[in-house]
Design a protein around this motif. Structure first.
Motif, PDB file in Angstrom:
ATOM      1  N   GLY A   1      51.313  48.390  33.756  1.00  0.00           N
ATOM      2  CA  GLY A   1      51.268  49.559  34.325  1.00  0.00           C
ATOM      3  C   GLY A   1      52.470  50.549  34.003  1.00  0.00           C
ATOM      4  O   GLY A   1      52.347  51.655  33.801  1.00  0.00           O
TER       5      GLY A   1
ATOM      6  N   SER B   1      53.988  38.780  37.885  1.00  0.00           N
ATOM      7  CA  SER B   1      52.621  38.063  37.800  1.00  0.00           C
ATOM      8  C   SER B   1      52.774  36.743  37.173  1.00  0.00           C
ATOM      9  O   SER B   1      51.726  35.928  37.327  1.00  0.00           O
ATOM     10  CB  SER B   1      51.879  38.769  36.914  1.00  0.00           C
ATOM     11  OG  SER B   1      51.445  40.274  37.582  1.00  0.00           O
TER      12      SER B   1
ATOM     13  N   THR C   1      57.773  41.345  35.080  1.00  0.00           N
ATOM     14  CA  THR C   1      56.625  41.184  36.026  1.00  0.00           C
ATOM     15  C   THR C   1      56.822  40.182  37.047  1.00  0.00           C
ATOM     16  O   THR C   1      57.586  39.129  36.669  1.00  0.00           O
ATOM     17  CB  THR C   1      55.319  40.960  35.191  1.00  0.00           C
ATOM     18  OG1 THR C   1      54.257  40.945  36.053  1.00  0.00           O
ATOM     19  CG2 THR C   1      55.531  39.499  34.590  1.00  0.00           C
TER      20      THR C   1
ATOM     21  N   ARG D   1      49.868  42.847  41.581  1.00  0.00           N
ATOM     22  CA  ARG D   1      50.204  43.791  40.620  1.00  0.00           C
ATOM     23  C   ARG D   1      51.406  44.646  40.993  1.00  0.00           C
ATOM     24  O   ARG D   1      51.344  45.688  41.509  1.00  0.00           O
ATOM     25  CB  ARG D   1      48.984  44.853  40.610  1.00  0.00           C
ATOM     26  CG  ARG D   1      47.546  44.217  40.403  1.00  0.00           C
ATOM     27  CD  ARG D   1      47.414  43.101  39.256  1.00  0.00           C
ATOM     28  NE  ARG D   1      47.925  43.746  38.225  1.00  0.00           N
ATOM     29  CZ  ARG D   1      48.878  43.046  37.075  1.00  0.00           C
ATOM     30  NH1 ARG D   1      49.482  42.323  37.444  1.00  0.00           N
ATOM     31  NH2 ARG D   1      49.054  43.726  36.104  1.00  0.00           N
TER      32      ARG D   1
ATOM     33  N   THR E   1      52.229  49.039  38.474  1.00  0.00           N
ATOM     34  CA  THR E   1      51.171  47.934  38.803  1.00  0.00           C
ATOM     35  C   THR E   1      51.165  47.048  37.823  1.00  0.00           C
ATOM     36  O   THR E   1      50.330  47.181  36.847  1.00  0.00           O
ATOM     37  CB  THR E   1      49.939  48.644  39.032  1.00  0.00           C
ATOM     38  OG1 THR E   1      49.620  49.547  37.694  1.00  0.00           O
ATOM     39  CG2 THR E   1      49.951  49.469  40.039  1.00  0.00           C
ATOM     40  N   GLY E   2      52.151  45.904  37.888  1.00  0.00           N
ATOM     41  CA  GLY E   2      52.266  45.141  36.748  1.00  0.00           C
ATOM     42  C   GLY E   2      53.224  45.593  35.553  1.00  0.00           C
ATOM     43  O   GLY E   2      53.325  46.749  35.552  1.00  0.00           O
TER      44      GLY E   2
END
Length: 368
Positions: free
Chosen positions: A98, A231, A229, A240, A94-95
């Motif tokens: 994470g 993001s 990532t 995410r 999650t990203g």
């Protein structure tokens, strides 16, 4: 009262390692009222999703009553082809933060040490303390003009208790990036049993040719792991999804420590579509790089000493004036990310938003 009832009154016993953990502070959102306001506090991409992404997510949403593909089969295949790495060398989370937490779960615990520069990504001390390991913070070097990793000092800090080293490159929040020759010398000093994590969340914004792609370093170094990532440059912060590239033992450990079904199917499909829209991605990133160049030049023209950022943000070392600057920026219509007593990080956003920030910086500089 019995011992049992006393324990019940006190509540469940929690891990002592959690005491005193600083909470992660997200960037302040843009003001909901008043003048036009821009959010320059979270290093988000100001552009909407890349071509094809919304269509992929909309299609995936039709079946979100089902669990996502836990093996991320399609995304792994796309990443393997795009970056020229074997599928067993990949892991998602999650990203990138994470995945970083998964790395600590796999490598460090009570009695162990984790080394990182400071100031650097503010999640490092949080996830390190959660793991039960001890943080070893090595101050940045070079003063306000550079704000860079002191790799020699980081290598000197390695002990028999060291399990993992985070190297944020470019560094968040200062934007400084490490030349490849310096990074290779550092890696040569790190014992093979210590994992070095090259956190490259902003890799797409790097234009300094001296800065090597971490994927080239990982290929013949089993103790190097690269974090990326979707993001930042790819503009999928709200979904995410991040990934790691590492040799099979490390990647396998990451897959074991991952939260089952943690990366949603919507995120997987959006990431695949984003990878297939690379031409549009590069065009947008180049536009942000040009704005970064303009912003840095104007700040220096105003008299500021600013590190040469290779990310999508700039850093102003303000010390005790940090909160005052953040307040003035918000009053003018832009939210920035203050680090109390240290400085502000300002995302490179829309031209109009950058113009407001530069006006605030010019006015504030005259007060110093």
């Amino acid at each position: 009262m019995s011992d049992t009832s006393e324990r019940r009154a006190d509540g469940p016993r929690l891990r002592e390692a959690l005491e005193g953990i600083p909470s992660y502070k997200p960037g302040r959102p843009a003001a909901a009222s008043g003048p036009v306001s821009y959010k320059l506090s979270s290093n988000e991409n100001p552009y909407p999703p890349l071509p094809g992404v919304l269509e992929s997510v909309t299609s995936a949403a039709e079946s979100f009553n089902r669990y996502p593909d836990m093996a991320c089969t399609g995304l792994y295949a796309e990443l393997a082809e795009r970056f020229g790495v074997p599928v067993p060398h990949l892991a998602t989370g999650t990203g990138s933060v994470g995945v970083a937490q998964q790395l600590l779960q796999a490598t460090a615990g009570p009695g162990d040490e984790v080394i990182y520069a400071w100031r650097s990504f503010e999640a490092y001390p949080i996830i390190t303390q959660i793991s039960g390991a001890a943080s070893v913070r090595v101050p940045l070097a070079g003063g306000a003009e550079y704000e860079a990793h002191d790799l020699d000092a980081m290598a000197d800090a390695i002990t028999e208790r060291t399990r993992l080293i985070f190297v944020c490159n470019p560094n968040n929040p200062t934007g400084a990036a490490i030349p490849g020759a310096e990074l290779e010398r550092f890696l040569d000093r790190v014992p093979r049993e210590v994992l070095v994590v090259l956190d490259e969340a902003y890799r797409e914004f790097v234009r300094d040719e001296r800065v090597v792609d971490g994927l080239e370093l990982y290929r013949d170094r089993p103790n190097v792991c690269v974090l990326r990532t979707f993001s930042k440059a790819y503009g999928l912060a709200g979904l995410r999804v991040g990934f790691a590239v590492a040799h099979e033992p490390v990647a396998a450990a990451l897959r074991k420590t991952a939260v089952p079904f943690g990366v949603s199917q919507l995120a997987q499909e959006a990431a695949i579509a984003s990878l297939r829209s690379e031409d549009a991605l590069l065009e947008r990133v180049e536009a942000l790089v040009k704005e970064r160049t303009r912003t840095l030049a104007e700040l220096r023209g105003q008299g500021w000493t600013v590190p040469e950022s290779q990310a999508n943000f700039v850093w102003l070392r303000l010390g005790e004036r940090t909160a005052a600057f953040a307040e003035q920026a918000e009053a003018a219509g832009v939210t920035v990310r203050p680090f109390p007593g240290e400085g502000v990080r300002v995302t490179v956003g829309e031209t109009a938003a950058n113009d407001i920030f530069l006006q605030v910086a010019a006015a504030f500089r005259k007060e110093l």
